[in-house]
Design a protein around this motif. Sequence first.
Motif, short mmCIF file in Angstrom:
data_model
loop_
_atom_site.label_atom_id
_atom_site.label_comp_id
_atom_site.label_asym_id
_atom_site.label_seq_id
_atom_site.Cartn_x
_atom_site.Cartn_y
_atom_site.Cartn_z
N ASP A 120 87.74 51.92 73.42
CA ASP A 120 86.85 51.65 74.54
C ASP A 120 86.87 52.80 75.54
O ASP A 120 85.84 53.22 76.06
CB ASP A 120 87.26 50.35 75.23
N LEU A 121 88.06 53.35 75.79
CA LEU A 121 88.18 54.48 76.70
C LEU A 121 87.48 55.71 76.14
O LEU A 121 86.83 56.46 76.88
CB LEU A 121 89.66 54.79 76.96
N ALA A 125 84.22 57.56 77.79
CA ALA A 125 84.29 58.97 78.15
C ALA A 125 83.14 59.78 77.57
O ALA A 125 82.87 60.89 78.04
CB ALA A 125 85.62 59.56 77.67
N THR A 126 82.43 59.24 76.59
CA THR A 126 81.39 60.01 75.91
C THR A 126 80.00 59.38 75.97
O THR A 126 79.02 60.07 75.70
CB THR A 126 81.75 60.21 74.42
N VAL A 127 79.92 58.11 76.32
CA VAL A 127 78.65 57.39 76.23
C VAL A 127 78.19 56.91 77.60
O VAL A 127 78.99 56.44 78.41
CB VAL A 127 78.79 56.18 75.27
N ARG A 136 76.15 63.26 79.68
CA ARG A 136 75.87 64.70 79.77
C ARG A 136 77.03 65.53 79.24
O ARG A 136 76.82 66.51 78.52
CB ARG A 136 75.55 65.09 81.21
N ALA A 137 78.25 65.17 79.61
CA ALA A 137 79.41 65.95 79.19
C ALA A 137 79.50 66.02 77.67
O ALA A 137 79.72 67.09 77.08
CB ALA A 137 80.68 65.37 79.77
N GLN A 138 79.32 64.88 77.00
CA GLN A 138 79.40 64.85 75.55
C GLN A 138 78.20 65.56 74.91
O GLN A 138 78.34 66.21 73.86
CB GLN A 138 79.49 63.42 75.04
N LEU A 139 77.04 65.45 75.54
CA LEU A 139 75.85 66.14 75.00
C LEU A 139 76.08 67.65 75.02
O LEU A 139 75.70 68.36 74.07
CB LEU A 139 74.62 65.78 75.84
N GLU A 140 76.71 68.16 76.08
CA GLU A 140 77.00 69.59 76.15
C GLU A 140 77.99 69.99 75.05
O GLU A 140 77.86 71.06 74.45
CB GLU A 140 77.54 69.94 77.53
N VAL A 141 78.98 69.15 74.80
CA VAL A 141 79.94 69.41 73.73
C VAL A 141 79.22 69.49 72.38
O VAL A 141 79.44 70.41 71.58
CB VAL A 141 81.03 68.33 73.67
N GLY A 201 70.94 62.27 74.42
CA GLY A 201 71.90 62.10 75.51
C GLY A 201 71.16 61.93 76.83
O GLY A 201 70.03 62.38 77.00
N ARG A 202 71.84 61.26 77.76
CA ARG A 202 71.26 61.10 79.10
C ARG A 202 71.87 62.16 80.00
O ARG A 202 73.08 62.20 80.22
CB ARG A 202 71.55 59.70 79.65
N LEU A 203 71.01 63.02 80.54
CA LEU A 203 71.47 64.11 81.40
C LEU A 203 71.73 63.62 82.81
O LEU A 203 72.48 64.24 83.56
CB LEU A 203 70.42 65.23 81.40
#
Length: 294
Positions: A120-121, A125-127, A136-141, A201-203
Motif C-alpha cells: 500500500d505504501l 508513493a507512485t500512484v 508526477r514523480a513516478q511518471l518522471e522515473v 500519469g497525472r502531472l
Amino acid sequence: MGWRAIIGSLDLNVILKLDDPVFVSTGDGTVVESNDAFQRIIGTTDGSSKIFGVWPELEPFWEPAKDVHHSGKQLRTDVVAGSSGGRERTFDVRLAVVDSEGTVLGICRDVSADRAREKDLEVRATVDQLTGAFNRAQLEVLLRQSIRSARRQKTEGSFLYLDIDNFKHFNDSQGHSAGDAVLKKVVEILTNNLRDSDVVGRLGGDEFGIILQGTGIDSAVRKATQLTEALSNETSSSGLGVVEVSIGAAPFPVEGWSVMNVIDHADDAMYAAKKNQRDRVRTTDRNLGSSSDD
C-alpha cells in the motif's frame, strides 16, 4: 542467533509450541513433526506425507535451502500459501538443515498484514490517489527509463502533455465532486485508448502526461488527435459534458534533452495549442524552442 544455536539451546518440544507454524521434515520433504499452528493454518499431515502435498508453493525453495546449508546459513524467503481456511497468506519462511542427515526445520511467520501495508505504501508513493494514474514523480522515473531504453535500442518515443480546456470554470461552477469525476473519467478513457506499453500519469491539477513507447512524433500526433476525439465523444455520452483538451507533443530521445526538457517542450507546445485554438494538438520538433501545428 543462528539456527544451530537455536536448536542447541531449545528443546524441539518448545519450538513446536510456538504460535507460528513449525514443521520438521526429512531431506526429501516427508513431514515428521508439525505443530498445531501449522496444521491449523497450512494444513494437516498424516506423519508420512510430503510437505509439498499441503504446501506446494514451498517446493521451489527446497533444494536452494539445502545448498545454503553447506555455507552454514539458513534460507529465508517469502512464500505465498493458500491456508486451510481458503485465504491466501504470505509467510516469512526460514528453512534450516539441522543435522548431517538433512533434516529440515521450518518456521513460518505470517507476514500478510506487513506485506499488504508495504504494498500500500509503495502504491501511495507512485500512484495518484484520485485517478489511479501514476503520479508526477513516478511518471518522471518511467520517462527517464523510456528515454534510456530508446537510446539503447535506437528507437523513438514521444511524450504528450495534456490539459483539460476550461476545467477551472467547470470545477468552480459544477463543484469539486463533479471535477473529480471528470478527472477520473479522463484517465479511464485515456487508458482504454492506449496500448499496455504506454503510460498515463497525472502531472497535477487537470494536466496529464502520456509516454508513448516506440512511437515517432508523427504517429504521436495522430494518436493525440485520436485521444482528443475519444475524450470528446465518450464524455459527451457519459453525462459529464463534453471534455475538450489541448495536447503538446515532444519526441525523445533528443541529444541534450533531459527528462525535464522533454516535459517542458511538450508543455510549451500544449500552451501554444491552447493559445492558438482550443482542442488542438501541437508538436515541438528537435530544434529547441520550435513548434508547429499538427
